[in-house]
Design a protein around this motif. Sequence first.
Motif, short mmCIF file in Angstrom:
data_model
loop_
_atom_site.label_atom_id
_atom_site.label_comp_id
_atom_site.label_asym_id
_atom_site.label_seq_id
_atom_site.Cartn_x
_atom_site.Cartn_y
_atom_site.Cartn_z
N PRO A 25 49.40 44.86 41.47
CA PRO A 25 49.00 44.20 40.21
C PRO A 25 47.69 44.80 39.71
CG PRO A 25 48.67 42.76 42.12
CD PRO A 25 49.44 43.95 42.60
N ILE A 26 47.68 45.08 38.44
CA ILE A 26 46.46 45.63 37.85
C ILE A 26 45.47 44.50 37.59
CG2 ILE A 26 45.49 46.88 35.88
CD1 ILE A 26 48.27 48.15 35.53
N PRO A 27 44.30 44.60 38.16
CA PRO A 27 43.31 43.53 37.95
C PRO A 27 42.84 43.49 36.51
CG PRO A 27 42.34 45.37 39.18
CD PRO A 27 43.81 45.65 39.04
N LYS A 28 42.61 42.27 36.04
CA LYS A 28 42.14 42.13 34.66
C LYS A 28 40.76 42.77 34.51
CE LYS A 28 44.58 37.73 34.29
NZ LYS A 28 44.38 36.27 34.27
N GLN A 29 39.95 42.55 35.54
CA GLN A 29 38.61 43.14 35.53
C GLN A 29 38.52 44.12 36.69
OE1 GLN A 29 36.33 42.67 33.30
NE2 GLN A 29 37.04 40.88 32.19
N PRO A 30 38.61 45.39 36.42
CA PRO A 30 38.58 46.37 37.50
C PRO A 30 37.23 46.44 38.20
CG PRO A 30 38.56 47.46 35.38
CD PRO A 30 38.76 45.99 35.12
N ASP A 31 36.22 46.06 37.49
CA ASP A 31 34.88 46.18 38.05
C ASP A 31 34.36 44.80 38.43
OD1 ASP A 31 32.55 47.27 38.92
OD2 ASP A 31 31.67 47.48 36.93
N THR A 32 34.73 44.39 39.64
CA THR A 32 34.32 43.05 40.07
C THR A 32 33.43 43.13 41.30
OG1 THR A 32 36.28 42.78 41.44
CG2 THR A 32 36.41 41.98 39.19
N VAL A 33 32.67 42.10 41.47
CA VAL A 33 31.82 41.98 42.65
C VAL A 33 32.04 40.61 43.25
CG1 VAL A 33 30.08 43.60 41.82
CG2 VAL A 33 29.89 41.17 41.27
N ALA A 34 31.67 40.47 44.50
CA ALA A 34 31.83 39.17 45.17
C ALA A 34 30.49 38.45 45.17
CB ALA A 34 32.33 39.37 46.59
N CYS A 35 30.56 37.18 44.80
CA CYS A 35 29.36 36.36 44.83
C CYS A 35 28.85 36.26 46.27
CB CYS A 35 29.66 34.97 44.28
SG CYS A 35 28.29 33.81 44.45
N GLN A 36 27.57 36.44 46.43
CA GLN A 36 26.98 36.47 47.77
C GLN A 36 27.06 35.11 48.45
OE1 GLN A 36 26.03 39.40 48.78
NE2 GLN A 36 25.43 38.78 50.80
N VAL A 37 27.15 34.05 47.66
CA VAL A 37 27.09 32.70 48.22
C VAL A 37 28.49 32.12 48.42
CG1 VAL A 37 26.26 30.35 47.84
CG2 VAL A 37 24.84 32.32 47.21
N CYS A 38 29.29 32.08 47.37
CA CYS A 38 30.60 31.45 47.47
C CYS A 38 31.73 32.46 47.60
CB CYS A 38 30.84 30.54 46.27
SG CYS A 38 30.99 31.40 44.70
N LEU A 39 31.37 33.75 47.53
CA LEU A 39 32.32 34.85 47.75
C LEU A 39 33.40 34.93 46.68
CD1 LEU A 39 32.71 34.63 51.63
CD2 LEU A 39 31.01 35.87 50.28
N GLU A 40 33.18 34.26 45.57
CA GLU A 40 34.13 34.36 44.47
C GLU A 40 33.98 35.70 43.79
OE1 GLU A 40 35.14 32.06 40.31
OE2 GLU A 40 33.91 31.08 41.82
N GLU A 41 35.12 36.28 43.41
CA GLU A 41 35.06 37.57 42.73
C GLU A 41 34.82 37.35 41.24
OE1 GLU A 41 37.50 40.70 43.62
OE2 GLU A 41 36.88 40.63 45.71
N ILE A 42 33.87 38.07 40.74
CA ILE A 42 33.47 37.93 39.35
C ILE A 42 33.26 39.30 38.73
CG2 ILE A 42 32.42 35.63 39.40
CD1 ILE A 42 29.81 36.99 40.18
N PRO A 43 33.47 39.42 37.43
CA PRO A 43 33.19 40.69 36.77
C PRO A 43 31.71 41.03 36.89
CG PRO A 43 34.41 39.21 35.32
CD PRO A 43 34.01 38.42 36.53
N SER A 44 31.44 42.28 37.21
CA SER A 44 30.04 42.66 37.41
C SER A 44 29.23 42.51 36.13
CB SER A 44 29.97 44.10 37.91
OG SER A 44 30.54 44.97 36.96
N SER A 45 29.94 42.49 35.01
CA SER A 45 29.24 42.38 33.73
C SER A 45 28.62 41.00 33.52
CB SER A 45 30.19 42.70 32.57
OG SER A 45 31.31 41.84 32.61
N VAL A 46 29.16 39.99 34.21
CA VAL A 46 28.63 38.64 34.05
C VAL A 46 27.89 38.17 35.29
CG1 VAL A 46 30.44 38.01 32.42
CG2 VAL A 46 30.74 37.50 34.84
N ALA A 47 27.92 39.00 36.32
CA ALA A 47 27.26 38.60 37.57
C ALA A 47 25.75 38.67 37.41
CB ALA A 47 27.70 39.53 38.70
N ILE A 48 25.09 37.76 38.10
CA ILE A 48 23.65 37.83 38.21
C ILE A 48 23.32 38.75 39.38
CG2 ILE A 48 21.55 36.52 38.72
CD1 ILE A 48 22.92 34.09 37.49
#
Length: 60
Positions: free
Chosen positions: A5-28
Amino acid sequence: MTEKPIPKQPDTVACQVCLEEIPSSVAISQEADVYTQHFCGIECYALWKEKHKKEQLPEE
Ligand SMILES: [Zn+2]
């Protein structure tokens, strides 16, 4: 076998605290030591910051 499956957001990072994957563009992002930490929101960032501060700050 190579179909994935092609990810909607290819550039994601994992939240350091809750480990949720989020687009790096909106990550703090916060640079700490040699690593850059990522957070899904200000709440997770605050949690990490509190914990990190306690672990890292030398006692005066
Ligand atoms: Zn989070």
